[in-house]
Design an enzyme around this catalytic site. Sequence first.
Site, PDB file in Angstrom:
ATOM      1  N   ARG A   1      -8.483  -0.540   4.942  1.00 49.09           N
ATOM      2  CA  ARG A   1      -7.671   0.478   4.273  1.00 49.09           C
ATOM      3  C   ARG A   1      -6.333  -0.105   3.849  1.00 49.09           C
ATOM      4  NH1 ARG A   1      -7.239   6.056   7.366  1.00 49.09           N
ATOM      5  NH2 ARG A   1      -5.821   6.269   5.611  1.00 49.09           N
TER       6      ARG A   1
ATOM      7  N   ASP B   1       4.849   0.821  12.142  1.00 45.94           N
ATOM      8  CA  ASP B   1       3.619   0.163  11.670  1.00 45.94           C
ATOM      9  C   ASP B   1       3.529  -1.284  12.131  1.00 45.94           C
ATOM     10  OD1 ASP B   1       3.663   1.886   8.463  1.00 45.94           O
ATOM     11  OD2 ASP B   1       3.052   2.523  10.467  1.00 45.94           O
TER      12      ASP B   1
ATOM     13  N   LYS C   1       0.856  -1.204   0.000  1.00 48.79           N
ATOM     14  CA  LYS C   1       0.000   0.000   0.000  1.00 48.79           C
ATOM     15  C   LYS C   1       0.878   1.235   0.000  1.00 48.79           C
ATOM     16  CE  LYS C   1      -1.686   1.549   4.060  1.00 48.79           C
ATOM     17  NZ  LYS C   1      -1.344   2.940   4.371  1.00 48.79           N
ATOM     18  N   ASN C   2       1.901   1.244   0.848  1.00 52.04           N
ATOM     19  CA  ASN C   2       2.697   2.459   1.029  1.00 52.04           C
ATOM     20  C   ASN C   2       3.702   2.708  -0.086  1.00 52.04           C
ATOM     21  OD1 ASN C   2       1.194   2.882   3.281  1.00 52.04           O
ATOM     22  ND2 ASN C   2       2.807   2.411   4.747  1.00 52.04           N
TER      23      ASN C   2
ATOM     24  N   ARG D   1       0.141  15.139  12.682  1.00 51.66           N
ATOM     25  CA  ARG D   1       0.963  14.683  11.542  1.00 51.66           C
ATOM     26  C   ARG D   1       1.231  15.877  10.640  1.00 51.66           C
ATOM     27  NH1 ARG D   1      -0.999   8.964   9.364  1.00 51.66           N
ATOM     28  NH2 ARG D   1       1.084   8.947   8.468  1.00 51.66           N
TER      29      ARG D   1
ATOM     30  N   CYS E   1      -4.929  12.379  12.642  1.00 50.53           N
ATOM     31  CA  CYS E   1      -5.516  11.038  12.624  1.00 50.53           C
ATOM     32  C   CYS E   1      -5.245  10.409  13.979  1.00 50.53           C
ATOM     33  CB  CYS E   1      -4.918  10.208  11.495  1.00 50.53           C
ATOM     34  SG  CYS E   1      -3.232   9.762  11.830  1.00 50.53           S
TER      35      CYS E   1
HETATM   36  C1  EPZ Z   1       4.481   6.974   6.163  1.00 60.27           C
HETATM   37  O1  EPZ Z   1       3.707   8.062   6.619  1.00 60.27           O
HETATM   38  C2  EPZ Z   1       3.546   5.790   6.136  1.00 60.27           C
HETATM   39  N1  EPZ Z   1       2.431   6.073   5.249  1.00 60.27           N
HETATM   40  C3  EPZ Z   1       3.020   5.493   7.538  1.00 60.27           C
HETATM   41  O2  EPZ Z   1       2.240   4.299   7.442  1.00 60.27           O
HETATM   42  C4  EPZ Z   1       4.206   5.234   8.450  1.00 60.27           C
HETATM   43  O3  EPZ Z   1       3.731   5.026   9.765  1.00 60.27           O
HETATM   44  C5  EPZ Z   1       5.160   6.435   8.421  1.00 60.27           C
HETATM   45  O4  EPZ Z   1       5.567   6.691   7.060  1.00 60.27           O
HETATM   46  C6  EPZ Z   1       6.406   6.198   9.251  1.00 60.27           C
HETATM   47  O5  EPZ Z   1       7.080   5.067   8.776  1.00 60.27           O
HETATM   48  C7  EPZ Z   1       2.607   5.980   3.914  1.00 60.27           C
HETATM   49  O6  EPZ Z   1       3.680   5.688   3.435  1.00 60.27           O
HETATM   50  C8  EPZ Z   1       1.399   6.230   3.061  1.00 60.27           C
HETATM   51  P1  EPZ Z   1       6.476  10.379   8.110  1.00 60.27           P
HETATM   52  P2  EPZ Z   1       4.308   9.556   6.563  1.00 60.27           P
HETATM   53  O7  EPZ Z   1       6.380  11.650   7.384  1.00 60.27           O
HETATM   54  O8  EPZ Z   1       5.231   9.711   5.426  1.00 60.27           O
HETATM   55  C9  EPZ Z   1       6.904  13.601  11.479  1.00 60.27           C
HETATM   56  C10 EPZ Z   1       0.376   2.930   7.733  1.00 60.27           C
HETATM   57  O9  EPZ Z   1      -0.008   2.371   8.776  1.00 60.27           O
HETATM   58  N2  EPZ Z   1       6.795  14.572  10.383  1.00 60.27           N
HETATM   59  O10 EPZ Z   1       7.600   9.440   7.817  1.00 60.27           O
HETATM   60  O11 EPZ Z   1       3.191  10.504   6.689  1.00 60.27           O
HETATM   61  C11 EPZ Z   1       5.614  12.815  11.677  1.00 60.27           C
HETATM   62  O12 EPZ Z   1       4.736  13.511  12.542  1.00 60.27           O
HETATM   63  C12 EPZ Z   1       0.837   4.364   7.780  1.00 60.27           C
HETATM   64  O13 EPZ Z   1       0.445   2.371   6.606  1.00 60.27           O
HETATM   65  C13 EPZ Z   1       7.035  15.910  10.656  1.00 60.27           C
HETATM   66  O14 EPZ Z   1       7.311  16.294  11.779  1.00 60.27           O
HETATM   67  O15 EPZ Z   1       5.149   9.567   7.913  1.00 60.27           O
HETATM   68  C14 EPZ Z   1       6.103  11.531  12.283  1.00 60.27           C
HETATM   69  O16 EPZ Z   1       6.278  11.713  13.661  1.00 60.27           O
HETATM   70  C15 EPZ Z   1       0.567   5.007   9.120  1.00 60.27           C
HETATM   71  N3  EPZ Z   1       6.930  16.799   9.636  1.00 60.27           N
HETATM   72  C16 EPZ Z   1       7.473  11.331  11.621  1.00 60.27           C
HETATM   73  O17 EPZ Z   1       7.855  12.618  11.096  1.00 60.27           O
HETATM   74  C17 EPZ Z   1       6.625  16.410   8.359  1.00 60.27           C
HETATM   75  O18 EPZ Z   1       6.574  17.271   7.462  1.00 60.27           O
HETATM   76  C18 EPZ Z   1       7.489  10.360  10.502  1.00 60.27           C
HETATM   77  O19 EPZ Z   1       6.424  10.689   9.666  1.00 60.27           O
HETATM   78  C19 EPZ Z   1       6.387  15.047   8.109  1.00 60.27           C
HETATM   79  C20 EPZ Z   1       6.487  14.134   9.140  1.00 60.27           C
END
Ligand code: EPZ
Length: 431
Positions: free
Chosen positions: A401, A309, A22-23, A121, A116
Amino acid sequence: MDCFLIRGGRRLSGSIAVAGSKNAALPILAVSLMTGEPCRFRNISQLRDIQTQIKILNTLGVESHWAGKVVETRVRDSYNSTAPYELVKTMRAGVCVLGPLLAARGECAVSLPGGCNLGERPIDLHLRGLEALGAEISIEGGYVKAKAPKGGLRGAEIYLGGKFGSSVLATDNVMCAAVLAKGVTVIECAACEPEVVDLADCLNSMGAQISGHGSPRITIKGVKRLKACDWSVIPDRIETATFLIAGAITRSPITITGCRPEHQLATIDVLRQMGIRVERGRTSLTVVPAERWKTAEVTTLPYPAFATDVQSPMLALMALAEGTSILTERIYPDRFMTAAELRRMGATISVANGQAVVQGVPRLTGAPVMASDLRAGAALVIAGMAAEGETRLSRIYHIERGYERLDERLRKLGAAIERVADEDAAPGAAG
Ligand code: EPZ
């Protein structure tokens, strides 16, 4: 709304094939915006989030045809470059059209993703990266408005680290925007997840010039245009880990086929610490279960460390370990909604300051529980299969999802899980 009825205590057997990631699929489908040529995407799972992404692309002028595991797309028009709140609010990952849209059309608006169940996020890293490429960014009426300068985006050296280290979708967005920028872009502190690597490989197959992906430093040499795309996404890394833990917790020697064992090193290492071996094939993994398992201390961090995850399913396994385990969540410190549901099943888990302390118990007992996000839902399915008695899991739309036909596929392994109407669902009890 439906729910799952799970009767626990059964051993599983046989093998289960992993679906497409999915990701990986969500950002890869967005590259259809970046070329006027036809695109074909293979190994695409039938998931609600994928449907949502295709709807977002349709509103942006991309026509699509989805048959089985293949999605074919082509840009029909570019009249609309606004990704609407109604769709992006249901799936945060909709934000990953931002970089492709900006690169392809020079101007766009994408609804700010809602919060969420994982907590705040933000997307500050996405915006910082795009501004470094010369984009003018503003937030108006709940939308990110982005505009490239007259001469187009220009390559830059970008540090993309945040308080939690790297960001997966921020890396995706900046990498896509840089592909069609003038000059060279270097992204420092890039996410190393296999899904980012798959996106970069897909873009390179279309004529992009990306190197270093999979490491914290990605270099992108801008090109004028991209060719057609015909890409098969990688197997789902998180689904693979979920099934490994399902085999471990039900003491079942199941085999997971069509996976990438090299993506599972952190999960396999934690299982090894707990006394549960995993045998590796080229594209398969077989659980060698233990009757009782030991504790573990785990911290979730960006890839290649233990994935956030997989945290909820691991919590379920720790609940039945012999002794006290500790799970520290560094990515989403509030991501412990599963703990309260596992406690309803008899687990002893205390959570404070982003850390769960899990006192193993001899058994879990079935109970009515509720999914709060897709990974929490999967963890409760796993716990229900290991528990004594019946578990009624509601709000399974979360699970759909990210896990294709989970009940059907687990039944093939011998699990007693069925989907029933959730007549108890209070009206308006939507998640
Ligand atoms: C991806 O989300 C995945 N989703 C998430 O999977 C996964 O949990 C996450 O990466 C971490 O591995 C998809 O790929 C569609 P991040 P993403 O930006 O990219 C902070 C699932 O269950 N952050 O890597 O949105 C954020 O708050 C989902 O399939 C900032 O501070 O996650 C988090 O604490 C859930 N500023 C950390 O970084 C930003 O601009 C990592 O988030 C972006 C993120």
